[in-house]
Scaffold this motif. Structure first.
Motif, PDB file in Angstrom:
ATOM      1  N   VAL A  21      56.525  42.871  -7.911  1.00 38.34           N
ATOM      2  CA  VAL A  21      57.581  43.883  -7.803  1.00 38.34           C
ATOM      3  C   VAL A  21      57.003  45.278  -8.043  1.00 38.34           C
ATOM      4  O   VAL A  21      57.371  46.253  -7.371  1.00 38.34           O
ATOM      5  CB  VAL A  21      58.714  43.567  -8.789  1.00 38.34           C
ATOM      6  CG1 VAL A  21      59.723  44.716  -8.838  1.00 38.34           C
ATOM      7  CG2 VAL A  21      59.421  42.278  -8.396  1.00 38.34           C
ATOM      8  N   GLY A  22      56.076  45.396  -8.979  1.00 35.75           N
ATOM      9  CA  GLY A  22      55.460  46.692  -9.251  1.00 35.75           C
ATOM     10  C   GLY A  22      54.693  47.229  -8.058  1.00 35.75           C
ATOM     11  O   GLY A  22      54.772  48.432  -7.731  1.00 35.75           O
ATOM     12  N   GLN A  23      53.943  46.326  -7.401  1.00 33.51           N
ATOM     13  CA  GLN A  23      53.210  46.774  -6.213  1.00 33.51           C
ATOM     14  C   GLN A  23      54.162  47.217  -5.108  1.00 33.51           C
ATOM     15  O   GLN A  23      53.946  48.263  -4.446  1.00 33.51           O
ATOM     16  CB  GLN A  23      52.302  45.643  -5.713  1.00 33.51           C
ATOM     17  CG  GLN A  23      51.144  45.323  -6.643  1.00 33.51           C
ATOM     18  CD  GLN A  23      50.347  44.108  -6.183  1.00 33.51           C
ATOM     19  OE1 GLN A  23      50.749  43.422  -5.242  1.00 33.51           O
ATOM     20  NE2 GLN A  23      49.211  43.861  -6.843  1.00 33.51           N
ATOM     21  N   ALA A  24      55.235  46.460  -4.877  1.00 31.01           N
ATOM     22  CA  ALA A  24      56.213  46.830  -3.845  1.00 31.01           C
ATOM     23  C   ALA A  24      56.913  48.135  -4.204  1.00 31.01           C
ATOM     24  O   ALA A  24      57.184  48.991  -3.337  1.00 31.01           O
ATOM     25  CB  ALA A  24      57.219  45.694  -3.649  1.00 31.01           C
ATOM     26  N   ARG A  25      57.220  48.315  -5.509  1.00 33.38           N
ATOM     27  CA  ARG A  25      57.881  49.547  -5.937  1.00 33.38           C
ATOM     28  C   ARG A  25      56.961  50.763  -5.728  1.00 33.38           C
ATOM     29  O   ARG A  25      57.409  51.819  -5.246  1.00 33.38           O
ATOM     30  CB  ARG A  25      58.273  49.430  -7.402  1.00 33.38           C
ATOM     31  CG  ARG A  25      58.987  50.677  -7.933  1.00 33.38           C
ATOM     32  CD  ARG A  25      59.336  50.563  -9.398  1.00 33.38           C
ATOM     33  NE  ARG A  25      60.340  49.520  -9.605  1.00 33.38           N
ATOM     34  CZ  ARG A  25      60.121  48.374 -10.263  1.00 33.38           C
ATOM     35  NH1 ARG A  25      58.903  48.118 -10.744  1.00 33.38           N
ATOM     36  NH2 ARG A  25      61.071  47.497 -10.412  1.00 33.38           N
ATOM     37  N   ASP A  26      55.701  50.624  -6.089  1.00 38.50           N
ATOM     38  CA  ASP A  26      54.761  51.740  -5.903  1.00 38.50           C
ATOM     39  C   ASP A  26      54.627  52.113  -4.426  1.00 38.50           C
ATOM     40  O   ASP A  26      54.583  53.304  -4.068  1.00 38.50           O
ATOM     41  CB  ASP A  26      53.390  51.361  -6.472  1.00 38.50           C
ATOM     42  CG  ASP A  26      53.419  51.234  -7.991  1.00 38.50           C
ATOM     43  OD1 ASP A  26      54.357  51.767  -8.618  1.00 38.50           O
ATOM     44  OD2 ASP A  26      52.503  50.577  -8.560  1.00 38.50           O
ATOM     45  N   LEU A  27      54.571  51.068  -3.567  1.00 42.29           N
ATOM     46  CA  LEU A  27      54.475  51.330  -2.140  1.00 42.29           C
ATOM     47  C   LEU A  27      55.716  52.049  -1.624  1.00 42.29           C
ATOM     48  O   LEU A  27      55.635  53.014  -0.829  1.00 42.29           O
ATOM     49  CB  LEU A  27      54.253  50.017  -1.390  1.00 42.29           C
ATOM     50  CG  LEU A  27      54.183  50.110   0.144  1.00 42.29           C
ATOM     51  CD1 LEU A  27      53.010  51.028   0.566  1.00 42.29           C
ATOM     52  CD2 LEU A  27      54.034  48.714   0.766  1.00 42.29           C
ATOM     53  N   ALA A  28      56.901  51.596  -2.098  1.00 42.20           N
ATOM     54  CA  ALA A  28      58.154  52.215  -1.639  1.00 42.20           C
ATOM     55  C   ALA A  28      58.260  53.666  -2.111  1.00 42.20           C
ATOM     56  O   ALA A  28      58.667  54.563  -1.359  1.00 42.20           O
ATOM     57  CB  ALA A  28      59.347  51.392  -2.132  1.00 42.20           C
ATOM     58  N   LEU A  29      57.889  53.935  -3.361  1.00 44.02           N
ATOM     59  CA  LEU A  29      57.954  55.312  -3.869  1.00 44.02           C
ATOM     60  C   LEU A  29      56.948  56.212  -3.156  1.00 44.02           C
ATOM     61  O   LEU A  29      57.219  57.407  -2.923  1.00 44.02           O
ATOM     62  CB  LEU A  29      57.689  55.299  -5.384  1.00 44.02           C
ATOM     63  CG  LEU A  29      58.804  54.692  -6.252  1.00 44.02           C
ATOM     64  CD1 LEU A  29      58.376  54.627  -7.711  1.00 44.02           C
ATOM     65  CD2 LEU A  29      60.096  55.501  -6.112  1.00 44.02           C
ATOM     66  N   SER A  30      55.770  55.640  -2.827  1.00 45.73           N
ATOM     67  CA  SER A  30      54.774  56.428  -2.088  1.00 45.73           C
ATOM     68  C   SER A  30      55.318  56.812  -0.720  1.00 45.73           C
ATOM     69  O   SER A  30      55.185  57.978  -0.277  1.00 45.73           O
ATOM     70  CB  SER A  30      53.482  55.638  -1.952  1.00 45.73           C
ATOM     71  OG  SER A  30      52.546  56.330  -1.140  1.00 45.73           O
ATOM     72  N   ARG A  31      55.950  55.885  -0.034  1.00 50.17           N
ATOM     73  CA  ARG A  31      56.516  56.193   1.287  1.00 50.17           C
ATOM     74  C   ARG A  31      57.700  57.156   1.160  1.00 50.17           C
ATOM     75  O   ARG A  31      57.954  57.988   2.061  1.00 50.17           O
ATOM     76  CB  ARG A  31      56.953  54.916   1.981  1.00 50.17           C
ATOM     77  CG  ARG A  31      55.782  54.032   2.385  1.00 50.17           C
ATOM     78  CD  ARG A  31      56.245  52.840   3.203  1.00 50.17           C
ATOM     79  NE  ARG A  31      55.111  52.009   3.616  1.00 50.17           N
ATOM     80  CZ  ARG A  31      55.227  50.893   4.334  1.00 50.17           C
ATOM     81  NH1 ARG A  31      56.448  50.481   4.716  1.00 50.17           N
ATOM     82  NH2 ARG A  31      54.160  50.195   4.671  1.00 50.17           N
ATOM     83  N   LEU A  32      58.447  57.022   0.047  1.00 48.91           N
ATOM     84  CA  LEU A  32      59.562  57.955  -0.149  1.00 48.91           C
ATOM     85  C   LEU A  32      59.044  59.385  -0.331  1.00 48.91           C
ATOM     86  O   LEU A  32      59.646  60.351   0.187  1.00 48.91           O
ATOM     87  CB  LEU A  32      60.385  57.535  -1.370  1.00 48.91           C
ATOM     88  CG  LEU A  32      61.558  58.460  -1.739  1.00 48.91           C
ATOM     89  CD1 LEU A  32      62.588  58.514  -0.601  1.00 48.91           C
ATOM     90  CD2 LEU A  32      62.235  57.978  -3.042  1.00 48.91           C
ATOM     91  N   ALA A  33      57.921  59.509  -1.028  1.00 50.28           N
ATOM     92  CA  ALA A  33      57.333  60.848  -1.200  1.00 50.28           C
ATOM     93  C   ALA A  33      56.892  61.417   0.143  1.00 50.28           C
ATOM     94  O   ALA A  33      57.121  62.612   0.445  1.00 50.28           O
ATOM     95  CB  ALA A  33      56.152  60.774  -2.178  1.00 50.28           C
ATOM     96  N   ASP A  34      56.267  60.586   0.984  1.00 46.47           N
ATOM     97  CA  ASP A  34      55.854  61.046   2.305  1.00 46.47           C
ATOM     98  C   ASP A  34      57.073  61.434   3.144  1.00 46.47           C
ATOM     99  O   ASP A  34      57.070  62.463   3.874  1.00 46.47           O
ATOM    100  CB  ASP A  34      55.043  59.969   3.015  1.00 46.47           C
ATOM    101  CG  ASP A  34      53.715  59.703   2.318  1.00 46.47           C
ATOM    102  OD1 ASP A  34      53.256  60.579   1.551  1.00 46.47           O
ATOM    103  OD2 ASP A  34      53.143  58.595   2.527  1.00 46.47           O
ATOM    104  N   ALA A  35      58.130  60.615   3.064  1.00 45.52           N
ATOM    105  CA  ALA A  35      59.340  60.904   3.847  1.00 45.52           C
ATOM    106  C   ALA A  35      60.003  62.179   3.363  1.00 45.52           C
ATOM    107  O   ALA A  35      60.529  62.976   4.171  1.00 45.52           O
ATOM    108  CB  ALA A  35      60.307  59.723   3.758  1.00 45.52           C
ATOM    109  N   THR A  36      59.998  62.404   2.057  1.00 48.00           N
ATOM    110  CA  THR A  36      60.601  63.634   1.514  1.00 48.00           C
ATOM    111  C   THR A  36      59.839  64.873   2.002  1.00 48.00           C
ATOM    112  O   THR A  36      60.437  65.897   2.382  1.00 48.00           O
ATOM    113  CB  THR A  36      60.608  63.569  -0.021  1.00 48.00           C
ATOM    114  OG1 THR A  36      61.350  62.426  -0.451  1.00 48.00           O
ATOM    115  CG2 THR A  36      61.240  64.821  -0.613  1.00 48.00           C
ATOM    116  N   ALA A  37      58.495  64.788   1.996  1.00 51.22           N
ATOM    117  CA  ALA A  37      57.683  65.920   2.483  1.00 51.22           C
ATOM    118  C   ALA A  37      57.953  66.173   3.957  1.00 51.22           C
ATOM    119  O   ALA A  37      58.066  67.344   4.405  1.00 51.22           O
ATOM    120  CB  ALA A  37      56.204  65.637   2.249  1.00 51.22           C
ATOM    121  N   ALA A  38      58.048  65.138   4.756  1.00 49.42           N
ATOM    122  CA  ALA A  38      58.317  65.301   6.186  1.00 49.42           C
ATOM    123  C   ALA A  38      59.707  65.875   6.406  1.00 49.42           C
ATOM    124  O   ALA A  38      59.930  66.727   7.288  1.00 49.42           O
ATOM    125  CB  ALA A  38      58.182  63.953   6.894  1.00 49.42           C
TER     126      ALA A  38
END
Length: 421
Positions: free
Chosen positions: A44-61
């Motif tokens: 779950v931690g790995q999936a959460r980190d991946l999701a938050l990383s993509r959320l950061a990229d999406a927020t910047a875009a």
């Protein structure tokens, strides 16, 4: 009301099996929970980190005015309501939820205009990994419990088998077989550490050997005393016969006769103790034999033949048993004394005070007296010994309405018809 449990419930093997099973299940459950929690947290931690990383990229875009990827969107359908509420409050968060029938890891954060920007990550592979791990834990736990039970059952069975052997030998010793020994090989190996079962077996063998040695010493002493007394008693008897008639002579002869009887009884007991007596079998009518015994006793004894029987027995030994029972009833009980023949069962009853408690509990004991009462001498001891040689059962009881009852049950040979009463 007390619930009666089956006999096997109290066995050591069952208790050990239950204990091993419970402990294995508890250990397997504890290890399974620890592994499940650890792997689940990591996945779950790995999936959460991946999701938050993509959320950061999406927020910047989104802030740069660029287009969002296929896995990101503003207020996308399927976004969990609780996660949307968290994003509208200005917080970022993640959550696993089913989306279109597939487990999905959602990550959401605030966007302009009171909206929520969210991304989703496929969580199906991670869920399958956790399910496979849980299945593997269950299978491995089952196999481990089964293997432990087999090994434990083998080990416990070896111990219980040795315990049963020790108990069986103890029962044989209690029944009079003083030659019985456990002979545990582990107890004989001096260089090998003894376990508790081996120590018990060795102690039982030592006790049996000591008891046998003491009993043999007592038997030899009884036989030696009886043999040594015969010679002087023979001389006394011959000398008493030469005394002039009179009351003192009668008393001397009476006491010499009593001593000779006691000596012969001691010799008979010593022969019975050795266990080497041999039967001389013949077919006898119990009614006629009982009448001969009563006539030979010279005492006033009533004979009742309810059902006569023909038995194959040693006449001399059977007469000795019945004669001792009749003599004991007249000597220690009160009239009337009744001898009853009912098939292969012969009962001798008096109407006295009955047998003492120690005799009913433990059987006749040589020369024992209790509470100042007159003892039962050797007659009943000889009767019990001779009955064992005959293969008969001699039981002692007190009648409900008073009096002592000795019951002799003879083995009836097959093919011998009952006689008429």
């Amino acid at each position: 009301m007390r619930l009666a449990l089956p006999r096997w419930v109290g066995t050591l093997a069952l208790k050990a099996a239950v204990f091993i099973t419970v402990m294995c299940c508890a250990l397997a459950a504890l290890l399974g929970v620890l592994v499940h929690v650890s792997v689940t947290n990591q996945t779950v931690g790995q999936a959460r980190d991946l999701a938050l990383s993509r959320l950061a990229d999406a927020t910047a875009a989104f802030e740069a005015g660029n287009s969002l990827g296929w896995d990101a969107g503003v207020d996308p359908p399927g976004l969990p309501a609780s996660l949307r509420t968290l994003a509208l409050a200005g917080e970022r968060g993640t959550m696993v939820a089913d989306t279109a029938g597939r487990p999905t890891m959602w990550a959401a954060g605030p966007a302009d205009g009171g909206r929520a920007l969210a991304v989703r990550v496929d969580y199906a592979q991670s869920a399958r990994t956790i399910e496979a791990l849980d299945s593997a834990i269950l299978w491995s736990a089952g196999l481990a419990i089964g293997a432990t039970l087999l090994v434990g059952a083998f080990a416990v069975t070896r111990v219980t088998r040795r315990l049963h052997t020790t108990a069986r030998v103890a029962r044989r010793i209690s029944a009079g077989d003083l030659d019985a020994r456990v002979d545990d090989p582990r107890a004989k190996q001096r260089g090998r550490p003894q376990d508790e079962v081996g120590a018990v077996a060795a102690a039982l063998d030592t006790m049996a050997a000591t008891l046998q040695s003491k009993l043999l010493s007592e038997q030899r002493f009884t036989a030696d005393v009886a043999h040594e007394l015969r010679t002087p008693l023979t001389g006394l008897h011959a000398a008493a016969e030469l005394l002039p008639p009179g009351r003192p002579t009668e008393l001397v002869r009476d006491r010499v006769a009593a001593l000779r009887t006691l000596t012969e009884d001691l010799l008979e007991i010593s022969r019975l103790d050795t266990g080497r007596e041999r039967l001389e079998l013949d077919t006898e009518e119990l009614g006629a034999l009982a009448r001969r015994v009563v006539r030979a006793s010279g005492a006033d004894t009533e004979i009742r033949v309810v059902r006569d029987a023909r038995v194959e027995t040693d006449r001399r030994r059977l007469e000795r048993v019945l004669g001792n029972l009749v003599a004991n009833a007249h000597r220690h009980g009160r009239a009337p004394v009744v001898l009853t023949v009912d098939g292969p069962v012969v009962a001798v009853r008096d109407h006295g005070d009955g047998y003492p408690e120690y005799l009913l509990a433990h059987g006749p004991q040589r020369f024992r007296t209790e509470g100042g009462a007159k003892g039962h001498g050797l007659g009943l001891t000889i009767a019990v010994g001779q009955a064992e040689v005959l293969g008969a059962v001699l039981a002692f009881a007190n009648a409900p309405e008073g009096g002592a009852v000795a019951t002799l049950t003879l083995p009836q040979a097959p093919g011998l018809p009952d006689g008429a009463a």
